[in-house]
Design an enzyme around this catalytic site. Structure first.
Site, PDB file in Angstrom:
ATOM      1  N   SER A 153       0.865  -1.185   0.000  1.00 37.15           N
ATOM      2  CA  SER A 153       0.000   0.000   0.000  1.00 37.15           C
ATOM      3  C   SER A 153       0.898   1.230   0.000  1.00 37.15           C
ATOM      4  CB  SER A 153      -0.887  -0.005   1.249  1.00 37.15           C
ATOM      5  OG  SER A 153      -1.687   1.155   1.281  1.00 37.15           O
TER       6      SER A 153
ATOM      7  N   LYS B  74      -0.862  -0.935  -4.538  1.00 40.98           N
ATOM      8  CA  LYS B  74      -2.111  -0.221  -4.217  1.00 40.98           C
ATOM      9  C   LYS B  74      -1.750   1.231  -3.946  1.00 40.98           C
ATOM     10  CE  LYS B  74      -4.715  -0.157   0.064  1.00 40.98           C
ATOM     11  NZ  LYS B  74      -5.487  -1.001   1.021  1.00 40.98           N
ATOM     12  N   LEU B  75      -2.429   2.128  -4.651  1.00 42.71           N
ATOM     13  CA  LEU B  75      -2.166   3.560  -4.465  1.00 42.71           C
ATOM     14  C   LEU B  75      -3.294   4.182  -3.655  1.00 42.71           C
ATOM     15  CD1 LEU B  75      -1.185   4.536  -8.135  1.00 42.71           C
ATOM     16  CD2 LEU B  75       0.343   3.758  -6.289  1.00 42.71           C
ATOM     17  N   LYS B  76      -2.940   4.900  -2.606  1.00 45.94           N
ATOM     18  CA  LYS B  76      -3.944   5.692  -1.896  1.00 45.94           C
ATOM     19  C   LYS B  76      -4.324   6.875  -2.791  1.00 45.94           C
ATOM     20  CE  LYS B  76      -4.110   3.553   2.053  1.00 45.94           C
ATOM     21  NZ  LYS B  76      -5.366   2.948   2.555  1.00 45.94           N
TER      22      LYS B  76
ATOM     23  N   ASP C 194      -7.114   2.873  -3.400  1.00 42.30           N
ATOM     24  CA  ASP C 194      -7.887   2.878  -2.157  1.00 42.30           C
ATOM     25  C   ASP C 194      -8.150   4.323  -1.758  1.00 42.30           C
ATOM     26  OD1 ASP C 194      -7.365   1.491   1.215  1.00 42.30           O
ATOM     27  OD2 ASP C 194      -9.055   2.545   0.282  1.00 42.30           O
TER      28      ASP C 194
ATOM     29  N   ASN D 133     -10.231   5.275   0.835  1.00 45.67           N
ATOM     30  CA  ASN D 133     -10.620   5.432   2.247  1.00 45.67           C
ATOM     31  C   ASN D 133     -11.807   6.390   2.389  1.00 45.67           C
ATOM     32  OD1 ASN D 133      -7.297   4.902   2.725  1.00 45.67           O
ATOM     33  ND2 ASN D 133      -8.711   3.778   4.058  1.00 45.67           N
TER      34      ASN D 133
ATOM     35  N   GLU E 118     -11.058   0.560  -4.129  1.00 44.02           N
ATOM     36  CA  GLU E 118     -11.385   0.203  -2.733  1.00 44.02           C
ATOM     37  C   GLU E 118     -12.039   1.376  -2.007  1.00 44.02           C
ATOM     38  OE1 GLU E 118      -7.904  -1.227  -0.724  1.00 44.02           O
ATOM     39  OE2 GLU E 118      -8.861  -1.238   1.255  1.00 44.02           O
TER      40      GLU E 118
ATOM     41  N   ASP F 214     -13.869  -2.014   2.166  1.00 40.78           N
ATOM     42  CA  ASP F 214     -12.980  -2.172   3.327  1.00 40.78           C
ATOM     43  C   ASP F 214     -13.760  -1.698   4.552  1.00 40.78           C
ATOM     44  OD1 ASP F 214      -9.639  -0.813   4.131  1.00 40.78           O
ATOM     45  OD2 ASP F 214     -11.164  -1.725   5.390  1.00 40.78           O
TER      46      ASP F 214
ATOM     47  N   LYS G 118     -10.249  -7.666   7.031  1.00 36.53           N
ATOM     48  CA  LYS G 118      -9.339  -7.259   8.113  1.00 36.53           C
ATOM     49  C   LYS G 118      -9.916  -7.791   9.424  1.00 36.53           C
ATOM     50  CE  LYS G 118      -7.814  -2.890   6.080  1.00 36.53           C
ATOM     51  NZ  LYS G 118      -7.859  -1.407   6.247  1.00 36.53           N
TER      52      LYS G 118
ATOM     53  N   GLY H  29      -4.434  -4.656   5.534  1.00 35.57           N
ATOM     54  CA  GLY H  29      -3.448  -4.402   6.593  1.00 35.57           C
ATOM     55  C   GLY H  29      -3.833  -3.185   7.408  1.00 35.57           C
TER      56      GLY H  29
END
Ligand SMILES: CC(=O)N[C@@H](Cc1ccc2ccccc2c1)C(=O)O
Ligand SMILES: [Mg+2]
Length: 367
Positions: free
Chosen positions: A137, A163-165, A190, A192, A215, A240, A264, A292
């Protein structure tokens, strides 16, 4: 077994580099390490667990001091008398929420139970794979050049999936640059929960990059909007933060809000619930992967075993310890050839080294 003592070690682990997501920039990880002592047929056994709540309620509503409070006042009092790891969840069920706190308690009881029986978590779950593929990540960076340098470094280290935020203002351009620089590498993003359904037209621009998944683009409590958005994108929808239990996973799958689930154990209330989500998803043909929470080697080792279950068909975020930490409280979990070995020793993890646990402990509470 009967619980005789629980020690909560609050540890503060410096990160090797700032980790920026759509919700915060963190330079260290505060976590609660559970050291449980229990009596099993007259013998004293120790079990280790880790609560993945952040210091502040920015990823979910849980946070470190709140978890300590709910454990002391409401969860531990419900774990008196004879109990097993498989009954902890039912004992704690009357307490609403606080899944990360509950997960850590169940984890410590399970670890003690497995150690007492000389059984590895792998044997307990019945996993047959010897190793798991590792993804990474990558946080939001100061520039595209810095991002390309970071991604290049992780690829050189052997990570098999990136995985790129992302967040509004840092999404299309960085993804385009990574695709241009590194070609068809396995790549996902992702958010968030940083976007709204009103951003659908903008998020559709991601479809041209052939991503594995997107995500949690929207708020954690809105399955309906994720279902609507998934109809507008070709990129598979992954959840997530939204997936807090097997029941919610069932709703998300049946509503078409999740084509893929990031599992998770801390977020869903424990490793046993995580397995239930794995089984449910597999029955629906929905892929899962192991997410994670910047765990220490305690949670990281247990995640490596969970990720070896057959339904974990996508590369997860179980990275090597040195992705986040120069020094861990346990021996470092290392990646070789893009993979981490599934632990085979009794219990869930290698116990922390006492001197390292003390080095990073900022508070110790005996319950
Ligand atoms: C590896 C990854 O991206 N994890 C989370 C985000 C996350 C989780 C826990 C955190 C704890 C401290 C600092 C940052 C954190 C970020 C996620 O998949 O959404
Ligand atoms: Mg995520």
């Amino acid at each position: 077994m009967r619980l005789t003592r629980l020690t909560l070690h609050t540890v503060r682990l410096p990160l090797v580099a700032p980790f920026t997501t759509s919700f915060s920039t963190q330079t260290e990880r505060t976590a609660i390490i559970f050291e449980l002592t229990a009596a099993v047929e007259g013998r004293e056994v120790t079990g280790w667990g880790e609560c993945v709540a952040l210091n502040e309620p920015l990823y979910s509503s849980e946070y470190v001091s709140g978890a300590i409070d709910v454990i002391r006042r409401f969860l531990m009092p419900r774990l008196d008398g004879e109990l097993t790891a498989e009954t902890v969840g039912q004992r704690l069920a009357p307490i609403v929420g606080h899944r990360m706190a509950k997960a850590a308690l169940e984890m410590a009881v399970l670890d003690a139970q497995l150690r007492a029986a000389g059984t590895s978590f792998a044997a307990y779950l019945g996993v047959t794979r010897q190793r798991i593929p590792c993804g990474v990540s990558v946080g939001i960076q100061d520039s595209v050049a810095a991002l390309l340098s970071a991604v290049g470094g992780y690829l050189d280290a052997g990570y098999l999936r990136v995985k790129l935020k992302i967040r509004p203002g840092w999404d299309i351009e960085p993804v385009r640059a990574v695709r241009k620089e590194f070609g068809p590498i396995p790549l996902q993003v992702d958010a968030n929960a940083a976007y709204t359904l009103a951003d659908a037209a903008h998020l559709r621009l991601l479809d041209e990059f052939g991503l594995l998944l997107i995500e949690q683009p929207l708020a954690e409590d809105d399955l309906r909007q994720h279902a609507a958005l998934s109809q507008l994108l070709t990129t598979p929808m992954c959840l997530d933060e939204s997936i807090v239990s097997a029941a919610v996973a069932a709703s998300a799958i049946s509503m078409g809000a999740a084509a893929v689930i990031n599992v998770k154990p801390g977020r869903v209330g424990g490793y046993l619930e995580a397995r239930r989500i794995h089984d449910l998803a597999r029955a629906h043909g929905v892929a899962v992967w192991c997410g994670g929470m910047l765990e220490s080697g305690i949670g990281r080792a247990a995640n490596a075993t969970l990720a070896a279950l057959p339904g974990f068909t996508l590369v997860g975020d179980v990275s090597a310890s040195d992705r986040f930490y120069r020094q861990d409280i346990t021996p470092p979990i290392e990646m070789r050839g893009g993979h981490i070995d599934v632990p085979r020793e009794p219990g869930l993890c290698t116990p922390p080294e006492r001197r390292l646990l003390e080095k990073f402990t900022v508070e110790t509470i005996e319950l």
